[in-house]
Every structure is written in C-alpha cells, then in structure tokens.
Write a protein that holds these residues in place. Structure first.
Motif, PDB file in Angstrom:
ATOM      1  N   SER A   1      87.504  15.929 -74.833  1.00 60.26           N
ATOM      2  CA  SER A   1      86.436  16.397 -73.933  1.00 60.26           C
ATOM      3  C   SER A   1      86.681  17.810 -73.432  1.00 60.26           C
TER       4      SER A   1
ATOM      5  N   LEU B   1      80.164  17.471 -68.744  1.00 63.87           N
ATOM      6  CA  LEU B   1      79.820  18.314 -69.894  1.00 63.87           C
ATOM      7  C   LEU B   1      78.338  18.650 -69.977  1.00 63.87           C
TER       8      LEU B   1
ATOM      9  N   ARG C   1      73.993  17.961 -73.995  1.00 61.68           N
ATOM     10  CA  ARG C   1      74.276  18.304 -75.392  1.00 61.68           C
ATOM     11  C   ARG C   1      75.729  18.013 -75.759  1.00 61.68           C
ATOM     12  N   LYS C   2      76.659  18.555 -74.992  1.00 56.79           N
ATOM     13  CA  LYS C   2      78.072  18.335 -75.299  1.00 56.79           C
ATOM     14  C   LYS C   2      78.463  16.876 -75.079  1.00 56.79           C
TER      15      LYS C   2
ATOM     16  N   GLU D   1      77.547  14.886 -78.123  1.00 53.98           N
ATOM     17  CA  GLU D   1      78.511  15.138 -79.193  1.00 53.98           C
ATOM     18  C   GLU D   1      79.795  14.333 -78.981  1.00 53.98           C
TER      19      GLU D   1
END
Length: 340
Positions: free
Chosen positions: A113, A300, A303-304, A307
C-alpha cells in the motif's frame, strides 16, 4: 478491473453492519443461538446455527473467551503483559507463532500500500485521543516529533524475533477486529455441529460463516449513518464464508470550527486522511487483510484503492465525498439497493 458507478447525492457515508434477518426458521436438527457479548472493547453480536445438541451456548462462550484472550495476551498496546505492549516497552522480543504470522502479513500489506497503513503509528494515534471520546488537535511541533519514528520499514523480524526502533510504538488497531474475525472463524471450523453463523464485531467487521439452514443468502446491510436509525443504502447478499470490513469518517471523530477530524490517520502527515472518500467497505477471504485493506484504501483514495484490492483479489465499495459510489464488479453483483 471494471467498475460500476451509481449516484446517491444525499449519501454522507456508509458503514456495514450485520443484518440478522430472522424471517426463516431453521430446518429440523438446527437451533438458532444469539450471541451478544462484550469483547475486545466492543460488542460482538450475531447468530449461530448449530445442531440441537445443547452446545451452542458453550460455543458462544468459547468465542468470547478467545477474543478476550487475544486482546489481553497478544494485541493490546496498553495492557501489561500482552505481546505488543511488551515489545513496545522493551523494543524487542519473541512473538508467538500466531502473532508473528499476522505481523508478516501486516508488513507485506504496508509495503503493497506504499505505507498507507502502518502499525508504528501508536504515538501519533495517542496524540489525537479519539478513544477518549472528545479528541484533540495535536500541537504541530508535538505531532512532527511523534511522526519521526513512524515507519514500518524500521521493524526488523527474524523468524519470531522482532525489534522496533527507539521511541516507536506498535498499534495494531487497524487490524485488530479483522484478527478477531479470523480467530472466530478458526473456532467455528472445528465445530462440526455448526452449520453457519453471521457475527459482527462492533459493526465495522463482520464474518459470515458457512450456510444458513434454509438455503438463503446471508444479508449484510449497508447503511449510511446520517443519524436516521435503520436507514439502509442496500444489502450485500452473500453465500458461504466472507469477511467484511468498513472504514469510515463517521466511526470516531470530533468537530472543531466546522471541520470534522476523523480517526483514520494518514501516516504521511499524521492528520486525518483526505482522499475524497467517506467510507470504504472491503469483502474478502481473510479478516486481518480486509480490516487493513479498508484503512489503506480509505487513505489511498478510489483509484489507488481499487488497484490495491485487485492485487489482493478482494472486492470493495467506495463512497466518495460527492455521493458517488464505486463498486468492484463482484461487489456490484452482490449489492441489492434498498427501496423504500
């Protein structure tokens, strides 16, 4: 990973809580046992479906005892004698095999992360004083000093031996309820008389285990804490064993000068994370990871965070400040909107 979006303008945030629907009776041979116990500093409640052998209450007591033992002997960073508090006091020590295994997984998640979740934030968390209810904004110099030793990469592990840097304080709060869910699941797996269960740890971490005797799905409610009790956005329809964890800006917070300061801190700044999210719900097959992932994804951003979930083969629901809700594909299929 494809996503599905849905607008809900009036939504402030959502959390997940077990919706124990007692609309169906058990098939012959199973009894419905209700659990409502205080453990790990929170309320553990839900339903267990077990054979009519009279052992259901004993299983519930065993679950509560296991959670208390987990907190007292391993996870607590404030109770004398727990493994984490001993490491904090001495700077090093030998972990139990169980806790060493969890720490290895935690450190890998920290790395994956980019440090969005970090178990060395203990001193920073204490400065904000969220657990006392009122909360406080730390002085800038004091906060910067507390941030200096923060960093999961300073932890050294060789087998079960662990060493932490001077002035570092471990706090596994971002993972604790998930670890508790894992522990309960392990006990239930050994109880062949148990057909299924749905259990909630303080409403932010939920375990669905096995199957309901009537063959219907587990119903896990997704609600937004707008102050209106019993107001749901929808439900997750799940079958089998799942771990569900939610991190939201409404769980612990205080307001000052019109600004809400919530308890999900960004390790990079020491301040409450501002990622454009108000809530993240993660669904997966490991309680500890789901708990940590929900915090990391909140820090985060959408978007992150998406992922990161893909890397861990987990599903999620992201609620953004503007009211948009973003689902992973499978989470969207599980989700049933609430209709008044």
């Amino acid at each position: 990973m494809k996503t599905a979006k849905r607008k809900k303008a009036e939504l402030a945030a959502i959390s997940v809580t077990a919706l124990v629907l007692l609309l169906c009776g058990c098939r012959t041979g199973y009894t419905e046992y209700q659990m409502s116990e205080l453990a790990m500093g929170t309320l553990i409640n839900g339903t267990i479906y077990s054979e009519k052998d009279g052992t259901g209450d004993a299983i519930i007591a065993e679950l509560a005892d296991e959670l208390d033992d987990l907190e007292q002997t391993k996870l607590s960073w404030k109770k004398d004698g727990s493994e984490i508090s001993e490491i904090n006091e001495n700077g090093c020590g030998e972990l139990s095999e169980e806790l060493a295994g969890y720490l290895e997984g935690i450190l890998q998640l920290c790395e994956d992360s980019g440090g969005a979740v970090d178990p060395t934030m203990g001193n920073v968390i204490e400065l904000w004083n969220f657990d006392e209810g009122a909360g406080q904004i730390p002085e800038t110099d004091t906060l910067l000093a507390a941030l200096e030793p923060v960093g999961y990469r300073g932890i050294t592990m060789e087998g079960r031996d662990i060493t932490i840097p001077e002035h570092t304080t471990l706090n596994l709060g971002a993972f604790g309820k998930g670890i508790g869910s894992d522990a309960m699941c392990k006990i239930l797996e050994k109880k062949k008389q148990v057909r299924g269960a749905i259990l909630s740890l303080g409403n932010s971490s939920i375990l669905t285990y096995g199957d309901k005797p009537d063959g219907t799905s587990w119903k896990v409610a997704v609600n937004h804490p707008s102050g209106e009790e019993g107001s749901y956005l929808g439900v997750l329809n799940l079958t089998g064993t799942h771990f569900i964890s939610t991190s939201g800006d409404y769980e612990k917070y205080f307001e000052k000068d019109g600004v809400r300061y919530h308890h999900i801190l960004d390790p990079a700044t020491g301040y409450p994370a501002r990622s454009g999210l108000v809530s993240v719900t993660v669904i997966g097959d490991n309680g500890m990871l789901c708990d940590g992932l929900s915090t990391a994804c909140f820090v985060l951003g959408t978007r992150k965070g998406m992922e990161l979930l893909e890397k861990y083969n987990a599903e999620g629901i992201f609620v953004e400040e503007d009211g948009d809700i973003v689902f992973t594909d499978q989470a969207r299929e599980w989700f049933e909107p609430f209709r008044k």
